[in-house]
Motif scaffolding. Structure first.
Motif, short mmCIF file in Angstrom:
data_model
loop_
_atom_site.label_atom_id
_atom_site.label_comp_id
_atom_site.label_asym_id
_atom_site.label_seq_id
_atom_site.Cartn_x
_atom_site.Cartn_y
_atom_site.Cartn_z
N ILE A 276 49.43 -6.74 54.49
CA ILE A 276 48.20 -6.04 54.10
C ILE A 276 47.10 -6.29 55.12
CG2 ILE A 276 46.34 -6.03 52.39
CD1 ILE A 276 48.47 -6.47 50.26
N ASP A 277 47.00 -7.54 55.58
CA ASP A 277 45.97 -7.88 56.57
C ASP A 277 46.16 -7.11 57.87
OD1 ASP A 277 44.69 -9.59 54.86
OD2 ASP A 277 45.67 -11.40 55.62
N VAL A 278 47.42 -6.96 58.30
CA VAL A 278 47.69 -6.22 59.54
C VAL A 278 47.29 -4.75 59.38
CG1 VAL A 278 49.52 -5.37 61.06
CG2 VAL A 278 49.54 -7.75 60.30
N PHE A 279 47.63 -4.18 58.22
CA PHE A 279 47.29 -2.77 57.97
C PHE A 279 45.78 -2.57 57.96
CE2 PHE A 279 45.95 0.35 54.78
CZ PHE A 279 46.46 1.50 55.33
N PHE A 280 45.08 -3.44 57.22
CA PHE A 280 43.63 -3.26 57.10
C PHE A 280 42.90 -3.65 58.38
CE2 PHE A 280 44.41 -2.94 52.53
CZ PHE A 280 43.53 -1.93 52.21
N LEU A 281 43.49 -4.50 59.19
CA LEU A 281 42.89 -4.80 60.49
C LEU A 281 42.82 -3.53 61.34
CD1 LEU A 281 41.78 -6.84 62.52
CD2 LEU A 281 44.15 -7.25 63.27
N ALA A 282 43.93 -2.78 61.33
CA ALA A 282 43.95 -1.52 62.07
C ALA A 282 42.98 -0.51 61.45
CB ALA A 282 45.37 -0.95 62.09
N LEU A 283 42.94 -0.47 60.11
CA LEU A 283 42.04 0.46 59.43
C LEU A 283 40.58 0.14 59.73
CD1 LEU A 283 41.52 2.74 57.38
CD2 LEU A 283 41.62 1.02 55.56
N LYS A 284 40.22 -1.14 59.65
CA LYS A 284 38.83 -1.54 59.90
C LYS A 284 38.43 -1.29 61.35
CE LYS A 284 39.60 -5.59 58.06
NZ LYS A 284 39.48 -6.98 57.56
N ALA A 285 39.38 -1.52 62.27
CA ALA A 285 39.09 -1.23 63.68
C ALA A 285 38.82 0.25 63.88
CB ALA A 285 40.26 -1.68 64.55
N GLY A 286 39.61 1.10 63.19
CA GLY A 286 39.39 2.54 63.28
C GLY A 286 38.06 2.96 62.70
N LEU A 287 37.69 2.36 61.56
CA LEU A 287 36.41 2.70 60.93
C LEU A 287 35.24 2.25 61.80
CD1 LEU A 287 37.20 1.74 57.22
CD2 LEU A 287 37.08 4.03 58.21
N ILE A 288 35.36 1.07 62.42
CA ILE A 288 34.29 0.60 63.32
C ILE A 288 34.18 1.51 64.53
CG2 ILE A 288 33.65 -1.27 64.90
CD1 ILE A 288 34.78 -3.24 62.86
N PHE A 289 35.32 1.99 65.02
CA PHE A 289 35.30 2.92 66.16
C PHE A 289 34.57 4.21 65.80
CE2 PHE A 289 37.25 6.54 68.39
CZ PHE A 289 36.96 6.20 69.70
N VAL A 290 34.88 4.75 64.61
CA VAL A 290 34.22 5.97 64.16
C VAL A 290 32.72 5.73 63.98
CG1 VAL A 290 34.05 7.67 62.29
CG2 VAL A 290 36.30 6.89 63.07
#
Length: 427
Positions: A276-290
């Motif tokens: 879950i942490d790996v998945f949300f790490l990628a998700l949070k990185a994407g949201l920060i990029f946006v």
């Protein structure tokens, strides 16, 4: 020029162009707030899912699967470093019945070692652990599966379930279909403890927990009563369920790996959380990029404001150069102004973001529940937004960096202003 004079110089220009600076700060605020709030959704969903997982399971528990599990193997597991205890439950395979004050029900039964259960964190809602032979513990919903089938029911009438207090009650245990002349006598057991209810409403715990010392006696009795039944010859008497408990959550991963190295199939909550942490790490990185894109858009306003500032203050720049101000001082003045815009915008954005986060967590669950017609009930607990201090630092760093970069080009332009031309310049 002293630092105090530099600040006064910047403040003078800001007061002179209040409206333009205000709109630029507003743009920086909106961009930074958008980044924080957007990324906070990822943190909120991660927290919701992790909390749900941790509320359903013991975080230090590791489930071990093996087709040929033995007590010797579980004893070997206890010797692994940082293992608190190992619980080896043997689930009864043949169907069994329990009778209590005229009420009967199927007995889903575990044979276990109560000392290991206590060490693992096995909690009781009431009563105590067995201290004498013949004493047992039952699940929180044990009584609900006991039904009175002795009465004749009229049309529309339902079977009565047991509603009495089970602590201190003695019930009769026997194997289903073995209460004939070939079957051994039934076993009386006294209930001395009731297991704590599961954390979730949908989880059912009607199990009977017996001391493992009864297993051999019951297995022999069942085998004697079933010797003429060929269809049951290959059916095992029990199935093993093994749970290993670590002394700390930090050691679950190492114990899990040690068990895998020994050839066991294992599952632990740490593996699920890690995925879950790996998945949300990628998700949070994407949201920060946006969200960073919004700050970059706001940086256009800072660039325009600073460019206008350089143009409007050409004569002032010329005067400062004529009085001996160096390029570094002039550049610093304009960078200070762009940094001020970024800093004020960031501070306001952080305050607004926490307000939006609080409002979202308070209002959105009510709106969702109302939209679903109130079907979610009290169990509907979702955290929509969480703003950790790390997110604030990341957003602040991005905002201030973008503000400084936006003001760097106009500041460099100011250092290249020709003194003579600047003194002749009229705005």
């Amino acid at each position: 020029m002293s630092f105090k004079d530099q600040i006064a110089f910047v403040r003078q220009h800001i007061r002179r162009n209040r409206l333009r600076v205000f709109m630029t700060v507003l743009a920086a605020t909106m961009g930074t707030a958008f980044l924080i709030v957007l990324a906070s959704v990822g943190f909120g969903l991660q927290k919701t899912i992790k909390d749900d997982i941790l509320s359903n399971q013991m975080v230090t528990q590791i489930e071990v699967y093996s087709e040929d599990m033995t007590d010797a193997k579980t004893d070997a597991m206890k010797k692994i470093g940082h293992v608190e205890t190992v619980v080896h439950r043997k689930q009864l395979v043949p169907m069994a019945l329990g009778e209590l004050e005229g009420h009967t029900g199927s007995m889903n039964t575990y044979f276990t070692d109560f000392k290991d259960e206590q060490a693992s964190g096995f909690k009781l809602a009431e009563g105590r652990f067995p201290e004498k032979p013949g004493e047992v513990i039952v699940g929180s919903q044990f009584a609900e599966q006991l039904i009175d089938e002795s009465k004749e029911l009229e049309e529309g009438e339902e079977l009565a379930t047991y509603e009495g207090k089970v602590i201190g009650q003695t019930f009769t245990f026997s194997f289903e279909g073995r209460n004939d002349e070939n079957a051994s006598a039934a076993w009386p057991f006294t209930i001395v403890g009731v297991k704590e209810a599961p954390g979730k409403d949908w989880a059912f715990d009607g199990y009977l927990y017996l001391d493992e010392s009864f297993m051999e006696e019951m297995e022999s009795a069942y085998a004697a009563a079933s010797k003429d039944r060929s269809e049951e010859e290959d059916m095992p008497f029990t199935n093993s369920q093994v749970n290993v408990y670590a002394d700390d959550l930090a050691n679950v991963k190492s114990i899990t790996q040690a068990l895998k190295d020994d050839g066991y199939a294992v599952y632990s909550v740490s593996e699920e959380i890690e995925q879950i942490d790996v998945f949300f790490l990628a998700l949070k990185a994407g949201l920060i990029f946006v969200g960073t894109i919004a700050i970059l858009i706001a940086s256009i306003g800072i660039f325009n404001t600073m460019t206008m500032a350089v143009t409007e203050r050409t004569r002032e720049i010329g005067v400062m150069k004529a009085l001996g101000a160096g390029p570094k001082l002039i550049q610093r003045l304009f960078l200070m102004e762009s940094a001020w815009i970024g800093l004020v915008g960031t501070v306001i954005a952080v305050v607004i973001s926490y307000g939006v986060s609080f409002a979202a967590n308070a209002v959105l669950p009510i709106i969702v529940d109302a939209a679903l017609g109130g079907e979610t009930g009290d169990s509907f607990e979702v955290t929509f937004s969480v703003i950790p201090w790390q997110l604030v630092l990341i957003a602040s760093a991005i905002s201030l960096t973008v503000a400084m970069i936006s003001g760097w080009r106009p500041a460099r332009k100011a250092t290249k202003t020709d003194v003579i031309g600047a003194l002749r310049h009229e705005l």
